[in-house]
Design a protein around this motif. Structure first.
Motif, PDB file in Angstrom:
ATOM      1  N   ARG A  21      45.850 -70.910 -82.143  1.00 16.57           N
ATOM      2  CA  ARG A  21      47.245 -71.194 -82.500  1.00 16.57           C
ATOM      3  C   ARG A  21      47.309 -71.943 -83.841  1.00 16.57           C
ATOM      4  O   ARG A  21      48.104 -71.589 -84.715  1.00 16.57           O
ATOM      5  CB  ARG A  21      47.905 -72.021 -81.400  1.00 16.57           C
ATOM      6  CG  ARG A  21      49.325 -72.466 -81.744  1.00 16.57           C
ATOM      7  CD  ARG A  21      49.911 -73.355 -80.663  1.00 16.57           C
ATOM      8  NE  ARG A  21      51.175 -73.923 -81.110  1.00 16.57           N
ATOM      9  CZ  ARG A  21      52.333 -73.299 -81.040  1.00 16.57           C
ATOM     10  NH1 ARG A  21      52.399 -72.084 -80.531  1.00 16.57           N
ATOM     11  NH2 ARG A  21      53.435 -73.866 -81.477  1.00 16.57           N
ATOM     12  N   GLN A  22      46.466 -72.953 -83.995  1.00 16.74           N
ATOM     13  CA  GLN A  22      46.508 -73.732 -85.227  1.00 16.74           C
ATOM     14  C   GLN A  22      46.143 -72.871 -86.433  1.00 16.74           C
ATOM     15  O   GLN A  22      46.756 -72.987 -87.500  1.00 16.74           O
ATOM     16  CB  GLN A  22      45.573 -74.926 -85.133  1.00 16.74           C
ATOM     17  CG  GLN A  22      45.645 -75.842 -86.348  1.00 16.74           C
ATOM     18  CD  GLN A  22      45.018 -77.191 -86.105  1.00 16.74           C
ATOM     19  OE1 GLN A  22      44.812 -77.591 -84.974  1.00 16.74           O
ATOM     20  NE2 GLN A  22      44.722 -77.900 -87.172  1.00 16.74           N
ATOM     21  N   HIS A  23      45.155 -72.005 -86.267  1.00 13.82           N
ATOM     22  CA  HIS A  23      44.746 -71.127 -87.362  1.00 13.82           C
ATOM     23  C   HIS A  23      45.902 -70.215 -87.788  1.00 13.82           C
ATOM     24  O   HIS A  23      46.164 -70.056 -88.990  1.00 13.82           O
ATOM     25  CB  HIS A  23      43.547 -70.285 -86.912  1.00 13.82           C
ATOM     26  CG  HIS A  23      43.090 -69.295 -87.929  1.00 13.82           C
ATOM     27  ND1 HIS A  23      42.284 -69.621 -89.000  1.00 13.82           N
ATOM     28  CD2 HIS A  23      43.334 -67.961 -88.049  1.00 13.82           C
ATOM     29  CE1 HIS A  23      42.046 -68.541 -89.727  1.00 13.82           C
ATOM     30  NE2 HIS A  23      42.668 -67.515 -89.165  1.00 13.82           N
ATOM     31  N   VAL A  24      46.599 -69.640 -86.820  1.00 14.13           N
ATOM     32  CA  VAL A  24      47.721 -68.753 -87.138  1.00 14.13           C
ATOM     33  C   VAL A  24      48.833 -69.529 -87.834  1.00 14.13           C
ATOM     34  O   VAL A  24      49.402 -69.077 -88.838  1.00 14.13           O
ATOM     35  CB  VAL A  24      48.237 -68.056 -85.869  1.00 14.13           C
ATOM     36  CG1 VAL A  24      49.512 -67.268 -86.161  1.00 14.13           C
ATOM     37  CG2 VAL A  24      47.174 -67.133 -85.290  1.00 14.13           C
ATOM     38  N   LEU A  25      49.145 -70.717 -87.315  1.00 14.45           N
ATOM     39  CA  LEU A  25      50.191 -71.535 -87.937  1.00 14.45           C
ATOM     40  C   LEU A  25      49.828 -71.870 -89.381  1.00 14.45           C
ATOM     41  O   LEU A  25      50.692 -71.862 -90.274  1.00 14.45           O
ATOM     42  CB  LEU A  25      50.406 -72.819 -87.140  1.00 14.45           C
ATOM     43  CG  LEU A  25      51.017 -72.676 -85.744  1.00 14.45           C
ATOM     44  CD1 LEU A  25      51.139 -74.044 -85.082  1.00 14.45           C
ATOM     45  CD2 LEU A  25      52.380 -71.999 -85.809  1.00 14.45           C
ATOM     46  N   GLN A  26      48.553 -72.158 -89.620  1.00 13.34           N
ATOM     47  CA  GLN A  26      48.135 -72.480 -90.980  1.00 13.34           C
ATOM     48  C   GLN A  26      48.255 -71.280 -91.909  1.00 13.34           C
ATOM     49  O   GLN A  26      48.701 -71.413 -93.057  1.00 13.34           O
ATOM     50  CB  GLN A  26      46.693 -72.996 -90.967  1.00 13.34           C
ATOM     51  CG  GLN A  26      46.562 -74.390 -90.384  1.00 13.34           C
ATOM     52  CD  GLN A  26      45.114 -74.836 -90.283  1.00 13.34           C
ATOM     53  OE1 GLN A  26      44.209 -74.013 -90.119  1.00 13.34           O
ATOM     54  NE2 GLN A  26      44.881 -76.120 -90.389  1.00 13.34           N
ATOM     55  N   LEU A  27      47.873 -70.103 -91.444  1.00 14.48           N
ATOM     56  CA  LEU A  27      48.041 -68.910 -92.276  1.00 14.48           C
ATOM     57  C   LEU A  27      49.505 -68.687 -92.626  1.00 14.48           C
ATOM     58  O   LEU A  27      49.855 -68.370 -93.766  1.00 14.48           O
ATOM     59  CB  LEU A  27      47.501 -67.678 -91.550  1.00 14.48           C
ATOM     60  CG  LEU A  27      46.014 -67.372 -91.672  1.00 14.48           C
ATOM     61  CD1 LEU A  27      45.686 -66.102 -90.909  1.00 14.48           C
ATOM     62  CD2 LEU A  27      45.602 -67.228 -93.131  1.00 14.48           C
ATOM     63  N   LEU A  28      50.374 -68.860 -91.630  1.00 10.37           N
ATOM     64  CA  LEU A  28      51.805 -68.669 -91.866  1.00 10.37           C
ATOM     65  C   LEU A  28      52.351 -69.701 -92.846  1.00 10.37           C
ATOM     66  O   LEU A  28      53.229 -69.402 -93.654  1.00 10.37           O
ATOM     67  CB  LEU A  28      52.567 -68.746 -90.541  1.00 10.37           C
ATOM     68  CG  LEU A  28      52.262 -67.634 -89.527  1.00 10.37           C
ATOM     69  CD1 LEU A  28      52.891 -67.950 -88.185  1.00 10.37           C
ATOM     70  CD2 LEU A  28      52.752 -66.283 -90.040  1.00 10.37           C
ATOM     71  N   GLU A  29      51.830 -70.918 -92.764  1.00  9.40           N
ATOM     72  CA  GLU A  29      52.347 -71.989 -93.619  1.00  9.40           C
ATOM     73  C   GLU A  29      51.802 -71.931 -95.039  1.00  9.40           C
ATOM     74  O   GLU A  29      52.536 -72.188 -96.002  1.00  9.40           O
ATOM     75  CB  GLU A  29      52.012 -73.345 -93.004  1.00  9.40           C
ATOM     76  CG  GLU A  29      52.499 -74.534 -93.828  1.00  9.40           C
ATOM     77  CD  GLU A  29      52.226 -75.877 -93.166  1.00  9.40           C
ATOM     78  OE1 GLU A  29      52.522 -76.917 -93.795  1.00  9.40           O
ATOM     79  OE2 GLU A  29      51.717 -75.886 -92.023  1.00  9.40           O
ATOM     80  N   TYR A  30      50.516 -71.602 -95.186  1.00 10.96           N
ATOM     81  CA  TYR A  30      49.874 -71.771 -96.488  1.00 10.96           C
ATOM     82  C   TYR A  30      49.668 -70.480 -97.269  1.00 10.96           C
ATOM     83  O   TYR A  30      49.257 -70.534 -98.430  1.00 10.96           O
ATOM     84  CB  TYR A  30      48.519 -72.477 -96.301  1.00 10.96           C
ATOM     85  CG  TYR A  30      48.660 -73.911 -95.864  1.00 10.96           C
ATOM     86  CD1 TYR A  30      48.923 -74.918 -96.783  1.00 10.96           C
ATOM     87  CD2 TYR A  30      48.552 -74.255 -94.522  1.00 10.96           C
ATOM     88  CE1 TYR A  30      49.060 -76.231 -96.380  1.00 10.96           C
ATOM     89  CE2 TYR A  30      48.687 -75.568 -94.104  1.00 10.96           C
ATOM     90  CZ  TYR A  30      48.950 -76.551 -95.031  1.00 10.96           C
ATOM     91  OH  TYR A  30      49.089 -77.858 -94.631  1.00 10.96           O
ATOM     92  N   SER A  31      49.930 -69.324 -96.675  1.00 14.29           N
ATOM     93  CA  SER A  31      49.765 -68.076 -97.428  1.00 14.29           C
ATOM     94  C   SER A  31      50.770 -68.006 -98.574  1.00 14.29           C
ATOM     95  O   SER A  31      51.862 -68.586 -98.515  1.00 14.29           O
ATOM     96  CB  SER A  31      49.935 -66.871 -96.494  1.00 14.29           C
ATOM     97  OG  SER A  31      48.852 -66.768 -95.601  1.00 14.29           O
TER      98      SER A  31
END
Length: 360
Positions: A21-31
């Motif tokens: 979950r954290q990895h997906v949230l980070q991709l969504l936030e930082y891409s």
């Protein structure tokens, strides 16, 4: 001159907590939103739980179950294939082997470029071997978040040219500033030596081992943040100096209240909590297994102990409590490790290069 069109990437997720979950949230936030348009296909509960301020283009309910379920899996794959025919994203990115398996089944109904991120160590069960064979035939690239995971993929027949290692990262700046009054907020004595643990309360995280260690060091205080299927059982086992506080929205509060952080996992693909602790300049005691052992160096960036060994864990925590200079040295070296090798901006850029390679 007209702007180049965005690359549309569909993130596909199973019911997920913790690292996935954290990895997906980070991709969504930082891409980079100037180059990529990101959408999410996931179970409805996961979609509802996503923060509203994330730059998500679209959210699509696809009911992927956490465990193998033949009829439900076929239905999810058919629904995903229908969605892909309608929306035609440039790339599909599946997170975890369950989501990857559904994507691989959908790939047989409708072809598309597929990236998979493998977050956990690969077991040797029959279902895993069959699933990886299906995934490996469909995936164009498989990202492993640690070298031990990559080794497991290759050992199960995934071609080396399809496997690339891109570790998870953290936003170091987010953890650098301590959270003021954290101990008062959590009800922790100001003069106590506090050991924190942040984990999903499930068997692989080894929180029961930490509670056994806590019983051996009544002079230390333990804060355990997280939720999961073992919570009631662990609360019954907890000694007087250990408190389970449930899920926290801001882990910086827990890290700021801690003198040290324990990561007593039995299995760990990488260990994002260890990165968060080191980014917050907190010394870490962790199990010498999997991605933790690959990422941390005993005596330099952390203290590593055998998994499932409460006595060894206790000895390491006592050592930290008695030696402020050791705590400072480990925390400083750990911070430099995260800053230079596990920064979220570097990791996100690496994933974007995978996207660009497939899109071109």
């Amino acid at each position: 001159m007209s702007q180049p069109s965005l690359v549309n990437v569909l993130q596909v997720v199973r019911p997920a907590a913790g690292g996935i979950r954290q990895h997906v949230l980070q991709l969504l936030e930082y891409s980079d939103t100037q180059r990529f348009s990101l959408s999410v296909a996931a179970p409805s509960d996961f979609l509802v739980s996503l923060p509203s301020d994330l730059p998500i283009t679209d959210r699509y309910p696809v009911e992927i179950r956490a465990r193998l379920s033949p009829f439900a899996d076929l239905r999810a794959a058919a629904n995903l294939a229908a969605l892909l025919r309608r929306r035609s994203p440039a790339i599909v990115h599946a997170h975890g082997l369950r989501a990857a398996f559904i994507c691989a089944l959908a790939h047989r109904l409708h072809s598309f470029p597929l990236v998979v991120t493998a977050h956990n160590l690969i077991d040797s069960g029959v279902a895993t071997r069959v699933g990886l064979a299906v995934i490996g035939s469909a995936a164009d690239q498989i990202i492993a978040v640690s070298e031990p995971i990559a080794e497991g993929l290759r050992a199960h027949g995934i071609p080396s040219q399809k496997v690339t290692v891109i570790p998870n990262g953290v936003d170091v700046e987010r953890y650098e500033t301590p959270f003021l009054d954290a101990r008062a907020l959590l009800g922790v004595p100001q003069d106590a030596f506090v050991v924190a643990s942040i984990a999903r309360l499930s068997p692989e995280k080894g929180v029961d081992v930490l509670l056994e260690a806590a019983r051996l060091v009544p002079e230390l205080q333990f804060i355990i943040a997280g939720d999961g299927p073992l919570r009631a059982e662990l609360e019954e086992k907890a000694p007087a100096n250990a408190r389970l506080i449930g899920r926290v929205d801001n882990v910086c509060v827990v890290l700021s209240a801690a003198d040290a952080v324990a990561v007593p996992s039995r299995l760990e693909g990488q260990g994002i909590v260890a990165l968060e602790a080191l980014a917050a300049r907190r010394p870490v005691v962790a199990s010498r297994i999997g991605g933790l052992a690959a990422m941390l160096t005993d005596g330099e960036t952390a203290l590593l102990v055998p998994a499932e060994d409460p006595a060894a864990l206790t000895a390491a925590l006592r050592r930290l409590a008695a030696d402020p200079a050791l705590r400072t040295r480990l925390a400083g070296a750990g911070y430099e490790l995260v800053k230079h090798h596990y920064d979220i901006h570097v990791q996100t850029a690496a994933v974007e290069r995978v996207y660009e390679g497939l899109a071109s």
